[in-house]
Scaffold this motif. Structure first.
Motif, PDB file in Angstrom:
ATOM      1  N   ARG A 173       0.951  -1.010  -0.141  1.00 33.45           N
ATOM      2  CA  ARG A 173       0.001  -0.201  -0.006  1.00 33.45           C
ATOM      3  C   ARG A 173       1.019   1.290  -0.006  1.00 33.45           C
ATOM      4  NH1 ARG A 173      -5.222  -1.091   0.258  1.00 33.45           N
ATOM      5  NH2 ARG A 173      -5.822  -2.890   1.075  1.00 33.45           N
ATOM      6  N   LEU A 174       2.046   1.170   0.641  1.00 34.86           N
ATOM      7  CA  LEU A 174       2.962   2.295   0.551  1.00 34.86           C
ATOM      8  C   LEU A 174       3.537   2.638  -0.925  1.00 34.86           C
ATOM      9  CD1 LEU A 174       4.480   4.452   2.580  1.00 34.86           C
ATOM     10  CD2 LEU A 174       6.153   2.792   2.736  1.00 34.86           C
ATOM     11  N   LEU A 175       3.712   1.687  -1.409  1.00 34.26           N
ATOM     12  CA  LEU A 175       4.464   1.632  -2.733  1.00 34.26           C
ATOM     13  C   LEU A 175       3.396   1.987  -3.931  1.00 34.26           C
ATOM     14  CD1 LEU A 175       7.018  -1.411  -2.669  1.00 34.26           C
ATOM     15  CD2 LEU A 175       7.457   1.303  -2.526  1.00 34.26           C
ATOM     16  N   HIS A 176       2.313   1.425  -3.877  1.00 33.04           N
ATOM     17  CA  HIS A 176       1.273   1.358  -4.777  1.00 33.04           C
ATOM     18  C   HIS A 176       0.090   2.073  -4.540  1.00 33.04           C
ATOM     19  CE1 HIS A 176       4.377  -1.157  -6.527  1.00 33.04           C
ATOM     20  NE2 HIS A 176       3.920  -2.141  -5.603  1.00 33.04           N
ATOM     21  N   GLY A 177      -0.157   3.565  -4.851  1.00 33.79           N
ATOM     22  CA  GLY A 177      -1.152   4.071  -3.988  1.00 33.79           C
ATOM     23  C   GLY A 177      -2.465   4.534  -5.050  1.00 33.79           C
ATOM     24  N   TYR A 178      -2.433   3.758  -6.293  1.00 31.16           N
ATOM     25  CA  TYR A 178      -3.681   4.119  -7.163  1.00 31.16           C
ATOM     26  C   TYR A 178      -4.517   2.778  -7.062  1.00 31.16           C
ATOM     27  CZ  TYR A 178      -1.101   8.288  -8.335  1.00 31.16           C
ATOM     28  OH  TYR A 178      -0.426   9.646  -8.315  1.00 31.16           O
ATOM     29  N   SER A 179      -5.861   2.770  -7.430  1.00 27.22           N
ATOM     30  CA  SER A 179      -6.661   1.757  -7.703  1.00 27.22           C
ATOM     31  C   SER A 179      -6.764   1.845  -9.374  1.00 27.22           C
ATOM     32  CB  SER A 179      -8.047   2.290  -7.087  1.00 27.22           C
ATOM     33  OG  SER A 179      -8.738   3.283  -7.839  1.00 27.22           O
ATOM     34  N   LEU A 180      -7.278   0.653  -9.740  1.00 28.24           N
ATOM     35  CA  LEU A 180      -7.688   0.621 -11.196  1.00 28.24           C
ATOM     36  C   LEU A 180      -8.463   1.650 -11.815  1.00 28.24           C
ATOM     37  CD1 LEU A 180      -7.335  -1.206 -13.549  1.00 28.24           C
ATOM     38  CD2 LEU A 180      -9.091  -2.451 -12.951  1.00 28.24           C
ATOM     39  N   PRO A 181      -9.702   2.070 -11.196  1.00 25.04           N
ATOM     40  CA  PRO A 181     -10.558   2.992 -11.745  1.00 25.04           C
ATOM     41  C   PRO A 181      -9.820   4.370 -11.972  1.00 25.04           C
ATOM     42  CG  PRO A 181     -11.682   1.863 -10.052  1.00 25.04           C
ATOM     43  CD  PRO A 181     -10.136   1.501 -10.061  1.00 25.04           C
ATOM     44  N   GLN A 182      -8.803   4.650 -10.884  1.00 28.72           N
ATOM     45  CA  GLN A 182      -7.989   5.830 -11.015  1.00 28.72           C
ATOM     46  C   GLN A 182      -7.131   5.781 -12.162  1.00 28.72           C
ATOM     47  OE1 GLN A 182      -6.255   5.573  -6.902  1.00 28.72           O
ATOM     48  NE2 GLN A 182      -7.045   7.608  -6.544  1.00 28.72           N
ATOM     49  N   LEU A 183      -6.494   4.814 -12.356  1.00 31.17           N
ATOM     50  CA  LEU A 183      -5.697   4.320 -13.623  1.00 31.17           C
ATOM     51  C   LEU A 183      -6.537   4.646 -14.922  1.00 31.17           C
ATOM     52  CD1 LEU A 183      -3.108   1.767 -12.689  1.00 31.17           C
ATOM     53  CD2 LEU A 183      -2.732   4.050 -12.974  1.00 31.17           C
ATOM     54  N   LEU A 184      -7.297   4.139 -14.889  1.00 36.17           N
ATOM     55  CA  LEU A 184      -8.258   4.011 -16.465  1.00 36.17           C
ATOM     56  C   LEU A 184      -8.704   5.501 -16.941  1.00 36.17           C
ATOM     57  CD1 LEU A 184     -10.521   1.128 -15.738  1.00 36.17           C
ATOM     58  CD2 LEU A 184      -8.664   1.117 -16.730  1.00 36.17           C
ATOM     59  N   ARG A 185      -8.514   6.587 -16.093  1.00 38.91           N
ATOM     60  CA  ARG A 185      -8.562   7.767 -16.554  1.00 38.91           C
ATOM     61  C   ARG A 185      -7.395   8.307 -17.628  1.00 38.91           C
ATOM     62  NH1 ARG A 185      -9.483   9.874 -10.575  1.00 38.91           N
ATOM     63  NH2 ARG A 185     -11.479   8.727  -9.637  1.00 38.91           N
ATOM     64  N   ASP A 186      -6.417   7.680 -17.471  1.00 44.53           N
ATOM     65  CA  ASP A 186      -5.193   8.079 -18.455  1.00 44.53           C
ATOM     66  C   ASP A 186      -5.190   7.153 -19.615  1.00 44.53           C
ATOM     67  OD1 ASP A 186      -2.471   9.481 -18.541  1.00 44.53           O
ATOM     68  OD2 ASP A 186      -2.265   7.190 -19.119  1.00 44.53           O
ATOM     69  N   LYS A 187      -5.323   7.572 -20.751  1.00 45.21           N
ATOM     70  CA  LYS A 187      -5.263   6.749 -21.864  1.00 45.21           C
ATOM     71  C   LYS A 187      -4.007   5.623 -21.984  1.00 45.21           C
ATOM     72  CE  LYS A 187      -7.952   9.795 -24.863  1.00 45.21           C
ATOM     73  NZ  LYS A 187      -7.819  10.667 -26.014  1.00 45.21           N
ATOM     74  N   THR A 188      -3.001   6.109 -21.715  1.00 39.99           N
ATOM     75  CA  THR A 188      -1.838   5.212 -21.769  1.00 39.99           C
ATOM     76  C   THR A 188      -1.812   4.058 -20.727  1.00 39.99           C
ATOM     77  OG1 THR A 188      -0.222   6.901 -22.572  1.00 39.99           O
ATOM     78  CG2 THR A 188       0.641   5.136 -21.671  1.00 39.99           C
ATOM     79  N   ALA A 189      -2.245   4.566 -19.583  1.00 38.91           N
ATOM     80  CA  ALA A 189      -2.237   3.328 -18.466  1.00 38.91           C
ATOM     81  C   ALA A 189      -3.545   2.583 -18.748  1.00 38.91           C
ATOM     82  CB  ALA A 189      -2.535   4.282 -17.000  1.00 38.91           C
ATOM     83  N   ALA A 190      -4.641   3.180 -19.250  1.00 34.11           N
ATOM     84  CA  ALA A 190      -5.947   2.329 -19.512  1.00 34.11           C
ATOM     85  C   ALA A 190      -5.291   1.061 -20.540  1.00 34.11           C
ATOM     86  CB  ALA A 190      -7.047   3.162 -20.029  1.00 34.11           C
ATOM     87  N   ARG A 191      -4.648   1.483 -21.437  1.00 27.55           N
ATOM     88  CA  ARG A 191      -4.221   0.618 -22.462  1.00 27.55           C
ATOM     89  C   ARG A 191      -3.472  -0.504 -22.064  1.00 27.55           C
ATOM     90  NH1 ARG A 191      -2.474   3.923 -25.804  1.00 27.55           N
ATOM     91  NH2 ARG A 191      -0.280   3.874 -25.207  1.00 27.55           N
ATOM     92  N   ARG A 192      -2.554  -0.116 -21.096  1.00 28.77           N
ATOM     93  CA  ARG A 192      -1.681  -1.087 -20.326  1.00 28.77           C
ATOM     94  C   ARG A 192      -2.572  -1.920 -19.291  1.00 28.77           C
ATOM     95  NH1 ARG A 192       2.055   2.375 -18.601  1.00 28.77           N
ATOM     96  NH2 ARG A 192       3.552   2.156 -20.190  1.00 28.77           N
TER      97      ARG A 192
END
Length: 209
Positions: A173-192
């Motif tokens: 939780r300290l290293l990875h602070g983003y949930s999947l829905p948060q990432l999907l707002r970014d096109k590059t991350a959503a594709r990944r």
């Protein structure tokens, strides 16, 4: 590493042990929670640490379907005694396929799964029942849509005071602070992360129960 002292255990059998018990009894052998771990040196393990506090490690081959996986056993020690164990992989396993298998496994289908990511979506952790952590990374080619498991880690330790610290979950939780829905707002991350979004897309929090 000196040699590979274990036969090729099925990967998913070992993962079941971690989820069910918090550690792999299969991979702990020949160490025990009551006998000094110095005997592991006679079984091809290397030791990193001091005064009995540290980690013993050894290479191992695992099976997963038709693949042979090179991995490394990690046995953590305190005062020369085994406290818990984990696994690291030289060649990762596809995270989406392992998550899909977990969701449909008769024994493990009820597990709580939660995805966490860094800001890029390249690295992250799958938390299982708030106690087992599968660290993962993205494929080298941007947009490939595949993530690969790097390690199996656990909050479990035979020592109660260490177990209460929930080291694996806290670190994830300290290293990875983003949930999947948060990432999907970014096109590059959503594709990944598109393959994982298919599996976890029905959950607004990036969790699957």
């Amino acid at each position: 590493m000196k040699h590979k002292p274990y036969p090729r255990h099925p990967f998913f059998d070992l993962l079941r042990e971690f989820i069910r018990d918090g550690y792999s009894k299969t991979l702990l052998h020949p160490a025990t929670a009551r006998q000094p771990c110095s005997l592991l040196l006679e079984h091809g393990f290397d030791f990193e640490g001091q005064d009995g506090d540290g980690m013993y490690s050894s290479s191992i081959c695992l099976r997963h379907q038709r693949r042979v996986l090179d991995a490394e056993i990690k046995i953590y020690t305190r005062n020369g005694l085994a406290m818990g164990n984990g696994l690291a992989f030289a060649q990762g396993l596809r995270l989406d396929k392992i998550a899909h298998t977990l969701q449909h496994d008769p024994e493990l289908g009820g597990c709580r799964l939660e995805l966490l990511f860094d800001a890029t979506g390249e690295n992250g952790a799958l938390l299982i029942n708030e106690g087992i952590v599968l660290q993962f990374h993205a494929a080298d080619r941007a947009g490939a849509g595949n993530h690969y498991i790097r390690t199996i880690e656990s909050d479990f330790f035979f020592d109660e005071s260490t177990r209460q610290k929930r080291i694996a979950t806290y670190s994830a939780r300290l290293l990875h602070g983003y949930s999947l829905p948060q990432l999907l707002r970014d096109k590059t991350a959503a594709r990944r992360c598109r393959k994982l979004s298919v599996l976890f897309g029905s959950s607004a929090s990036g969790e699957q129960r």
